[in-house]
Design an enzyme around this catalytic site. Structure first.
Site, PDB file in Angstrom:
ATOM      1  N   THR A  20       4.565  -4.989   6.959  1.00 56.93           N
ATOM      2  CA  THR A  20       5.861  -4.683   6.359  1.00 56.93           C
ATOM      3  C   THR A  20       6.324  -3.251   6.657  1.00 56.93           C
ATOM      4  O   THR A  20       7.476  -2.907   6.371  1.00 56.93           O
ATOM      5  CB  THR A  20       5.822  -4.934   4.836  1.00 56.93           C
ATOM      6  OG1 THR A  20       4.748  -4.171   4.267  1.00 56.93           O
ATOM      7  CG2 THR A  20       5.624  -6.410   4.539  1.00 56.93           C
ATOM      8  N   HIS A  21       5.444  -2.427   7.211  1.00 52.13           N
ATOM      9  CA  HIS A  21       5.889  -1.104   7.652  1.00 52.13           C
ATOM     10  C   HIS A  21       6.682  -1.183   8.963  1.00 52.13           C
ATOM     11  O   HIS A  21       7.480  -0.303   9.259  1.00 52.13           O
ATOM     12  CB  HIS A  21       4.684  -0.182   7.900  1.00 52.13           C
ATOM     13  CG  HIS A  21       4.105   0.438   6.667  1.00 52.13           C
ATOM     14  ND1 HIS A  21       3.361  -0.273   5.765  1.00 52.13           N
ATOM     15  CD2 HIS A  21       4.145   1.720   6.205  1.00 52.13           C
ATOM     16  CE1 HIS A  21       2.969   0.547   4.787  1.00 52.13           C
ATOM     17  NE2 HIS A  21       3.435   1.756   5.036  1.00 52.13           N
ATOM     18  N   CYS A  66       2.852  -7.081   1.529  1.00 47.61           N
ATOM     19  CA  CYS A  66       1.918  -6.450   2.453  1.00 47.61           C
ATOM     20  C   CYS A  66       1.193  -7.576   3.196  1.00 47.61           C
ATOM     21  O   CYS A  66       0.635  -8.466   2.555  1.00 47.61           O
ATOM     22  CB  CYS A  66       0.944  -5.596   1.642  1.00 47.61           C
ATOM     23  SG  CYS A  66      -0.437  -4.971   2.590  1.00 47.61           S
ATOM     24  N   ASN A  67       1.263  -7.522   4.504  1.00 51.51           N
ATOM     25  CA  ASN A  67       0.621  -8.586   5.284  1.00 51.51           C
ATOM     26  C   ASN A  67      -0.900  -8.520   5.183  1.00 51.51           C
ATOM     27  O   ASN A  67      -1.578  -9.544   5.184  1.00 51.51           O
ATOM     28  CB  ASN A  67       1.023  -8.479   6.753  1.00 51.51           C
ATOM     29  CG  ASN A  67       2.454  -8.899   6.986  1.00 51.51           C
ATOM     30  OD1 ASN A  67       2.724 -10.026   7.357  1.00 51.51           O
ATOM     31  ND2 ASN A  67       3.392  -7.998   6.753  1.00 51.51           N
ATOM     32  N   THR A  68      -1.432  -7.314   5.103  1.00 45.60           N
ATOM     33  CA  THR A  68      -2.886  -7.167   5.022  1.00 45.60           C
ATOM     34  C   THR A  68      -3.390  -7.777   3.713  1.00 45.60           C
ATOM     35  O   THR A  68      -4.347  -8.558   3.700  1.00 45.60           O
ATOM     36  CB  THR A  68      -3.281  -5.674   5.099  1.00 45.60           C
ATOM     37  OG1 THR A  68      -2.571  -5.059   6.180  1.00 45.60           O
ATOM     38  CG2 THR A  68      -4.771  -5.505   5.287  1.00 45.60           C
ATOM     39  N   SER A  93       0.821  -1.205   0.000  1.00 44.53           N
ATOM     40  CA  SER A  93       0.000   0.000   0.000  1.00 44.53           C
ATOM     41  C   SER A  93       0.861   1.264   0.000  1.00 44.53           C
ATOM     42  O   SER A  93       0.398   2.321  -0.406  1.00 44.53           O
ATOM     43  CB  SER A  93      -0.899   0.004   1.236  1.00 44.53           C
ATOM     44  OG  SER A  93      -0.093  -0.138   2.395  1.00 44.53           O
ATOM     45  N   TYR A 120      -4.280   0.049   3.771  1.00 49.32           N
ATOM     46  CA  TYR A 120      -5.130  -1.120   3.537  1.00 49.32           C
ATOM     47  C   TYR A 120      -5.650  -1.673   4.874  1.00 49.32           C
ATOM     48  O   TYR A 120      -6.685  -2.317   4.927  1.00 49.32           O
ATOM     49  CB  TYR A 120      -4.329  -2.251   2.871  1.00 49.32           C
ATOM     50  CG  TYR A 120      -4.042  -2.121   1.384  1.00 49.32           C
ATOM     51  CD1 TYR A 120      -4.310  -0.952   0.681  1.00 49.32           C
ATOM     52  CD2 TYR A 120      -3.488  -3.195   0.687  1.00 49.32           C
ATOM     53  CE1 TYR A 120      -4.020  -0.870  -0.681  1.00 49.32           C
ATOM     54  CE2 TYR A 120      -3.213  -3.121  -0.668  1.00 49.32           C
ATOM     55  CZ  TYR A 120      -3.478  -1.949  -1.344  1.00 49.32           C
ATOM     56  OH  TYR A 120      -3.196  -1.863  -2.685  1.00 49.32           O
ATOM     57  N   GLY A 121      -4.869  -1.425   5.923  1.00 49.64           N
ATOM     58  CA  GLY A 121      -5.068  -2.133   7.193  1.00 49.64           C
ATOM     59  C   GLY A 121      -6.375  -1.932   7.914  1.00 49.64           C
ATOM     60  O   GLY A 121      -6.694  -2.669   8.846  1.00 49.64           O
TER      61      GLY A 121
END
Ligand code: DGL
Length: 271
Positions: A193-194, A82-84, A20, A51-52
């Site tokens: 990932t942030h 991106c994990n979300t 994102s 996205y989260g």
């Protein structure tokens, strides 16, 4: 073989990576340093960030648009950095595109399950935590590990605003993680990932006494035979093209604070 896309030098097509926003750059850092002979295309969907806290339908829609964009760029495979998006859109992307697709959750969950840790915490966006994907995979591989889940929704805006070393960051970390600290967890999964951008602050908060798992690193480790690191000074040989759906100037300004490679050109695209 799926891992051929990281190791082969014969197929010179780039590997596509999306997130994102800036977070996926932490995955790109890990992959580009482990596989310096590969070329990469990075897409940051800043127009739809974050996205989260979006609905499942919207996360899938945005993720599919990113994956289709990369596919049209003729990539040989796609990393959902991106994990979300990995939590909700991995299956859909895999089923709709006929190229190898990698998510960032499974490799990390596998590496946690193989560790000797007894009590771990997974931190992530609201939607990643709500999905329980990490929890379910880790438990299916190692049912003895005790797992705590904590959503930390303000971590992403902190990072996107470049405030990862500020006193505000420490206050927000304390707000979300103080209960966890009291529980004496021995491992922390950065399920977004942030969050590696907050790594120093997080380690300091836990007095450097905790094992930390990063999803990008776990993916890179899964496919590399030996870990090869290149310095920030001699990194410009790795070919990376950057695209964003909004705010290229902002991406360059904040991305360059932690990208292993100097980001100069970023192209604005509409998906
Ligand atoms: N970096 C993303 C993740 O790994 C999401 C951040 C967001 O857009 O909320 O979940």
């Amino acid at each position: 073989m799926l891992n051929n896309i990281f190791r082969t030098d014969q197929d010179q097509r780039p590997i596509g990576i999306f997130d994102s926003g800036l977070g996926g750059l932490t995955v790109l850092n890990d992959l580009a340093q482990s596989f310096p002979n590969q070329h990469f295309i990075y897409l940051g969907d800043l127009a739809n960030l974050p996205y989260g806290n979006k609905s499942k339908d919207n996360i899938i829609k945005c993720s599919l648009s990113c994956a289709n964009f990369l596919k049209e760029k003729n990539v040989k495979g796609i990393v959902i950095a991106c994990n979300t998006a990995s939590s909700y859109a991995y299956e859909q992307i895999k089923n709709s595109l006929s190229i190898p697709i990698f998510d960032v959750i499974r490799p990390c969950a596998e590496s946690v399950s193989k560790s000797n840790l007894k009590k771990i915490a997974i931190i992530g966006t609201e939607k990643t935590i709500e999905s329980n994907v990490y929890y379910n995979i880790i438990k299916s591989l190692n049912e003895k590990i005790q797992i705590y889940n904590v959503a930390c929704p303000l971590f992403v805006p902190l990072v996107e605003e470049g405030l990862e070393s500020s006193s505000i960051a420490y206050s927000i970390i304390d707000m979300y993680l103080k209960n966890l600290k009291k529980l004496n967890v021995d491992g922390l999964v950065l399920g977004c990932t942030h969050y590696p951008i907050l790594l120093d602050a997080l380690k300091k908060y836990f007095n450097n006494s905790i094992s930390v798992f990063k999803s990008g690193q776990a993916l890179a480790d899964k496919f590399s035979i030996t870990s090869r690191k290149i310095n920030k000074t001699n990194n410009n040989s790795v070919q990376i093209k950057y695209y964003v759906t909004d705010l290229p100037g902002r991406f360059i300004k904040y991305g360059n604070k932690f990208s292993f490679q100097t980001i100069k050109d970023v192209q604005l695209v509409k998906l």
